[in-house]
Motif scaffolding. Structure first.
Motif, mmCIF file in Angstrom:
data_model
loop_
_atom_site.group_PDB
_atom_site.id
_atom_site.type_symbol
_atom_site.label_atom_id
_atom_site.label_comp_id
_atom_site.label_asym_id
_atom_site.label_seq_id
_atom_site.Cartn_x
_atom_site.Cartn_y
_atom_site.Cartn_z
ATOM 1 N N UNK A 188 6.588 8.316 -22.398
ATOM 2 C CA UNK A 188 6.506 7.381 -22.172
ATOM 3 C C UNK A 188 7.320 6.527 -21.196
ATOM 4 N N UNK A 189 8.887 7.738 -20.971
ATOM 5 C CA UNK A 189 9.470 7.256 -19.566
ATOM 6 C C UNK A 189 8.998 7.574 -18.523
ATOM 7 N N UNK A 190 8.723 9.052 -18.561
ATOM 8 C CA UNK A 190 7.502 9.560 -17.079
ATOM 9 C C UNK A 190 6.339 8.108 -16.746
ATOM 10 N N UNK A 191 5.336 7.641 -17.610
ATOM 11 C CA UNK A 191 4.508 7.221 -16.963
ATOM 12 C C UNK A 191 4.813 5.453 -16.364
ATOM 13 N N UNK A 192 6.481 5.103 -16.926
ATOM 14 C CA UNK A 192 6.748 4.121 -16.224
ATOM 15 C C UNK A 192 7.678 4.718 -14.949
ATOM 16 N N UNK A 193 8.021 6.068 -15.452
ATOM 17 C CA UNK A 193 8.749 5.923 -13.629
ATOM 18 C C UNK A 193 7.570 6.092 -12.182
ATOM 19 N N UNK A 194 6.707 6.737 -12.845
ATOM 20 C CA UNK A 194 4.868 6.727 -11.592
ATOM 21 C C UNK A 194 5.222 5.601 -11.274
ATOM 22 N N UNK A 195 4.424 4.647 -11.717
ATOM 23 C CA UNK A 195 5.038 3.621 -11.445
ATOM 24 C C UNK A 195 6.838 3.141 -10.565
ATOM 25 N N UNK A 196 7.607 3.247 -10.643
ATOM 26 C CA UNK A 196 8.416 2.993 -10.062
ATOM 27 C C UNK A 196 8.532 4.043 -8.778
ATOM 28 N N UNK A 197 8.236 5.428 -8.896
ATOM 29 C CA UNK A 197 8.886 6.218 -7.624
ATOM 30 C C UNK A 197 8.471 5.640 -6.679
ATOM 31 N N UNK A 221 7.998 3.366 -4.678
ATOM 32 C CA UNK A 221 8.714 2.116 -4.731
ATOM 33 C C UNK A 221 10.396 2.547 -4.101
ATOM 34 N N UNK A 222 10.638 3.617 -4.608
ATOM 35 C CA UNK A 222 11.598 3.977 -4.861
ATOM 36 C C UNK A 222 11.780 4.419 -2.911
ATOM 37 N N UNK A 223 10.566 5.229 -3.019
ATOM 38 C CA UNK A 223 10.541 5.914 -1.266
ATOM 39 C C UNK A 223 10.252 5.379 -0.027
ATOM 40 N N UNK A 224 11.193 5.921 0.529
ATOM 41 C CA UNK A 224 11.291 5.281 2.052
ATOM 42 C C UNK A 224 10.084 5.634 2.868
ATOM 43 N N UNK A 225 9.707 4.531 3.869
ATOM 44 C CA UNK A 225 8.219 5.614 4.465
ATOM 45 C C UNK A 225 8.550 5.572 5.823
ATOM 46 N N UNK A 226 7.953 6.518 7.167
ATOM 47 C CA UNK A 226 8.212 6.847 7.884
ATOM 48 C C UNK A 226 9.034 7.230 8.566
ATOM 49 N N UNK A 227 10.682 6.991 7.966
ATOM 50 C CA UNK A 227 11.512 7.294 8.229
ATOM 51 C C UNK A 227 11.772 8.367 9.269
ATOM 52 N N UNK A 228 12.499 9.173 10.056
ATOM 53 C CA UNK A 228 12.935 10.481 10.955
ATOM 54 C C UNK A 228 13.715 10.774 9.223
ATOM 55 N N UNK A 229 13.635 12.089 8.090
ATOM 56 C CA UNK A 229 13.976 12.999 7.918
ATOM 57 C C UNK A 229 15.904 12.746 7.900
ATOM 58 N N UNK A 230 16.701 12.778 7.130
ATOM 59 C CA UNK A 230 18.264 12.787 7.088
ATOM 60 C C UNK A 230 18.599 14.703 7.024
ATOM 61 N N UNK A 231 17.851 15.046 6.260
ATOM 62 C CA UNK A 231 18.400 16.532 6.304
ATOM 63 C C UNK A 231 16.920 16.984 4.768
ATOM 64 N N UNK A 232 16.809 17.660 4.696
ATOM 65 C CA UNK A 232 15.454 18.763 4.059
ATOM 66 C C UNK A 232 16.502 19.358 2.284
ATOM 67 N N UNK A 233 15.910 18.584 1.765
ATOM 68 C CA UNK A 233 16.956 19.310 0.359
ATOM 69 C C UNK A 233 15.368 19.614 -0.564
ATOM 70 N N UNK A 242 14.903 12.649 -6.707
ATOM 71 C CA UNK A 242 13.846 12.764 -5.748
ATOM 72 C C UNK A 242 13.526 12.026 -5.123
ATOM 73 N N UNK A 243 13.089 10.350 -5.678
ATOM 74 C CA UNK A 243 12.582 9.438 -5.810
ATOM 75 C C UNK A 243 13.905 8.651 -4.750
ATOM 76 N N UNK A 244 15.126 8.748 -5.281
ATOM 77 C CA UNK A 244 16.312 8.020 -4.678
ATOM 78 C C UNK A 244 16.737 8.981 -3.474
ATOM 79 N N UNK A 245 16.320 10.315 -3.420
ATOM 80 C CA UNK A 245 16.690 11.273 -2.078
ATOM 81 C C UNK A 245 15.559 10.950 -1.142
ATOM 82 N N UNK A 246 13.913 10.606 -1.700
ATOM 83 C CA UNK A 246 13.387 10.734 -0.881
ATOM 84 C C UNK A 246 13.296 8.747 -0.053
ATOM 85 N N UNK A 247 14.114 7.882 -0.863
ATOM 86 C CA UNK A 247 14.151 6.472 -0.500
ATOM 87 C C UNK A 247 15.911 6.502 0.514
#
Ligand code: B12
Length: 211
Positions: free
Chosen positions: A68-77, A79-91, A109-114
């Motif tokens: 259930x947590x994953x189903x909800x997170x799949x919708x949120x993830x 939204x936390x992910x940034x778009x287009x920006x040059x990566x600051x580092x590779x994790x 993962x979502x927060x780091x991508x964001x």
């Protein structure tokens, strides 16, 4: 707007369908995605853990709540992910060997991508050799490890030793986290950063990179 406790209770009761619907409705009503995670979803998982600890819940209930947590997170993830920006580092991010818990790791993962990082998600049950390979072959400059079991924490130390032995420890920063992990443990094993939250993972990564 609906009472967001529905989302909390849906996760607690392992009801993925309601968790998903409640998340969709809340997002449509403009509720901040991180508010849903921090105030409703994580407390529900904490309560699941508490019930498991006192034998009110068993592994099947844990699995249903995780679903259930994953189903909800799949919708949120997304939204936390940034778009287009040059990566600051590779994790290179993974849950350590012997450990299958991935909900926290996925949030990290979502927060780091964001936060502008490129994330190579190695999944769960990741061996020290796989972390080393991600550094050597994929050019990761941060290794991020998650562990939820006291029995799998030592794999973080083994991974740091493997990085040293293969001569790449100086090339990478290591950050760690997961429910049983503490700053003291991070210091003991020679990690460069620690955080107890997914949001803090971004700060830990930044701090480690500039140290
Ligand atoms: C869901 C769950 C499961 C699910 C996992 C599903 C999945 N796909 O992840 C399943 C059912 C598979 C499971 C299995 C087991 N589990 Co379990 N599980 C949990 C539970 C209830 C919730 C974990 C969770 O998802 N929390 C929510 C996330 C968002 O929080 P988090 O993971 O802590 O992550 C946050 C931070 O720690 C941090 N973070 C996490 N990783 C990282 C990494 C970095 C780099 C950074 C900076 C930060 C960071 O950021 C995240 C977000 O803020 C916990 C109890 C609890 N409250 O932790 C028990 C718990 C972890 N499980 C436990 C146990 C014992 C088991 C089993 C051994 C049970 C069994 N007898 O089979 C197995 C082990 C399987 C294995 N080999 O891994 C124990 C561990 C006890 C211990 N001290 O070692 C716990 C604590 C339950 C308890 N109270 O007894 N489990």
């Amino acid at each position: 707007m609906q009472d967001l406790k529905i989302l909390h209770d849906a996760i607690l009761n392992g009801d993925a369908k309601t968790a998903k619907a409640a998340t969709e409705q809340a997002l449509a009503a403009g509720v901040e995605p991180m508010k849903l995670v921090q105030e409703y979803m994580m407390p529900a998982m904490d309560e699941v853990g508490r019930r498991f600890e006192c034998s009110e819940y068993f592994v099947p209930e844990l699995l249903l709540s995780a679903r259930a947590m994953k189903a909800a997170l799949a919708l949120i993830r997304p939204l936390l992910t940034a778009t287009g920006a040059q990566p600051t580092g590779r994790v290179a991010l993974g849950t350590v060997k012997g450990d299958l818990h991935d909900i926290g790791k996925n949030l990290v993962a979502a927060m780091l991508e964001g936060g502008g990082y490129e994330v190579i998600d190695l999944g769960v049950n990741v061996t020290p050799e796989q972390f080393v390979a991600a550094v050597k072959e994929k050019g990761a400059n941060i290794v991020a490890m998650s562990a939820l079991l006291t029995t799998t924490m030592p794999s973080m130390k083994t991974t740091i030793e493997a990085l040293k032995q293969s001569g790449v420890r100086e090339k990478v920063k290591v950050i760690i986290g997961g429910a049983p992990i503490t700053q003291k443990y991070a210091d003991e094993i020679g990690a460069d950063g620690f955080s107890e939250s997914a949001a803090g993972a971004v700060t830990a990564a930044k701090k480690a990179m500039t140290a």
